[in-house]
Motif scaffolding. Sequence first.
Motif, PDB file in Angstrom:
ATOM      1  N   ILE A  62      54.221  52.340  30.108  1.00  0.00           N
ATOM      2  CA  ILE A  62      54.001  50.852  30.631  1.00  0.00           C
ATOM      3  C   ILE A  62      55.516  50.396  31.681  1.00  0.00           C
ATOM      4  CG2 ILE A  62      53.844  48.095  30.031  1.00  0.00           C
ATOM      5  CD1 ILE A  62      53.006  49.509  26.702  1.00  0.00           C
ATOM      6  N   SER A  63      54.963  50.000  32.552  1.00  0.00           N
ATOM      7  CA  SER A  63      56.403  49.448  33.259  1.00  0.00           C
ATOM      8  C   SER A  63      56.416  48.372  33.254  1.00  0.00           C
ATOM      9  CB  SER A  63      55.303  49.718  34.754  1.00  0.00           C
ATOM     10  OG  SER A  63      54.445  48.446  34.916  1.00  0.00           O
ATOM     11  N   THR A  64      57.515  47.418  33.759  1.00  0.00           N
ATOM     12  CA  THR A  64      58.673  46.305  33.696  1.00  0.00           C
ATOM     13  C   THR A  64      57.495  45.043  34.112  1.00  0.00           C
ATOM     14  OG1 THR A  64      59.926  46.193  35.629  1.00  0.00           O
ATOM     15  CG2 THR A  64      61.261  47.588  33.338  1.00  0.00           C
ATOM     16  N   ALA A  65      57.308  45.504  34.794  1.00  0.00           N
ATOM     17  CA  ALA A  65      56.269  44.209  35.583  1.00  0.00           C
ATOM     18  C   ALA A  65      54.478  44.129  34.956  1.00  0.00           C
ATOM     19  CB  ALA A  65      54.953  44.700  37.032  1.00  0.00           C
TER      20      ALA A  65
ATOM     21  N   LYS B 250      69.673  45.997  39.201  1.00  0.00           N
ATOM     22  CA  LYS B 250      69.570  46.328  39.894  1.00  0.00           C
ATOM     23  C   LYS B 250      70.100  47.959  39.456  1.00  0.00           C
ATOM     24  CE  LYS B 250      71.056  44.436  43.019  1.00  0.00           C
ATOM     25  NZ  LYS B 250      71.602  43.466  44.578  1.00  0.00           N
ATOM     26  N   PRO B 251      68.775  49.017  39.571  1.00  0.00           N
ATOM     27  CA  PRO B 251      69.000  50.161  39.494  1.00  0.00           C
ATOM     28  C   PRO B 251      70.010  51.257  41.006  1.00  0.00           C
ATOM     29  CG  PRO B 251      66.780  50.471  40.496  1.00  0.00           C
ATOM     30  CD  PRO B 251      67.570  49.200  40.147  1.00  0.00           C
ATOM     31  N   LEU B 252      71.101  51.279  39.974  1.00  0.00           N
ATOM     32  CA  LEU B 252      72.264  52.257  40.408  1.00  0.00           C
ATOM     33  C   LEU B 252      71.715  53.067  41.686  1.00  0.00           C
ATOM     34  CD1 LEU B 252      75.282  51.437  41.684  1.00  0.00           C
ATOM     35  CD2 LEU B 252      76.068  53.130  39.868  1.00  0.00           C
TER      36      LEU B 252
ATOM     37  N   ASP C 207      63.388  50.069  34.693  1.00  0.00           N
ATOM     38  CA  ASP C 207      62.818  50.921  35.218  1.00  0.00           C
ATOM     39  C   ASP C 207      63.390  50.922  37.366  1.00  0.00           C
ATOM     40  OD1 ASP C 207      60.789  48.790  36.102  1.00  0.00           O
ATOM     41  OD2 ASP C 207      59.007  49.426  35.687  1.00  0.00           O
ATOM     42  N   GLN C 208      62.304  50.768  37.933  1.00  0.00           N
ATOM     43  CA  GLN C 208      63.161  50.357  39.761  1.00  0.00           C
ATOM     44  C   GLN C 208      62.767  48.809  39.983  1.00  0.00           C
ATOM     45  OE1 GLN C 208      64.210  52.774  41.488  1.00  0.00           O
ATOM     46  NE2 GLN C 208      64.246  53.406  39.236  1.00  0.00           N
TER      47      GLN C 208
END
Length: 234
Positions: A14-17, A37-39, A174-175
């Motif tokens: 399940i996406s964060t969105a 934000k993803p590093l 996630d992204q």
Amino acid sequence: MPLTPQSVEILKTISTATITTVLLKKGLRNVWLRGTKPLRPNQPRLVGPAFTLRFVPAREDLATPESWSAPISTRTAIEAMPEGCIAVVDAMGVTDAGIFGDILCARMVKRNVAALVTDGVMRDLAGVLGTGLPVWCNGAAAPPSVAGLTFVNWGEPIACGGVAVFPDDIIVVDQDGAVLIPQALLDHVLAEGPEQERMEAWIVNEVNNGAVLPGLYPMNAETKARYAASKKPG
């Protein structure tokens, strides 16, 4: 309810969105942690219970290199992190002092911590990346944490990215960043999230087949009926 391995596997689909949409329908609008934000690109979607750490503004008598050896320190907190947790660090959005560097991140990897999430920044960026620890943060800065922050505790409610985070709340990253699922709503997200993903995948397929958006997204009665029919076997 406790976060079981089965729940983790469901949440990884399940996406964060989607999670924000499911929680919005329950009235929760503030669950996305700002500045997370993803590093590195293509970090995997990860799920875990929140292990909270808290900084306050630097005070010259407390924020010193000597404080790193104190009983209450980031070093001691890391040794209390359980396997599989996601460390969530309240750095008050400070971006000119790095909260953790490569040595602390390397120790977190050894302790099998799933990820680090903060509204602050990291230091020793090349070294942190080299540890392989998945990190969501707001950038990098060379100065150490005590240049701008005082570490005060772990395992208590914090504010990270403008969101109230309690220990053992569920974190999904996630992204798109980091999203919080309150413990009391975990069952709801596990039930509604996969269906939301299925529905949106069906809508995308309809769009790719030339369907127009009015009546499709959101669905009108006719579209709902077609979607329901698509789920029937055969």
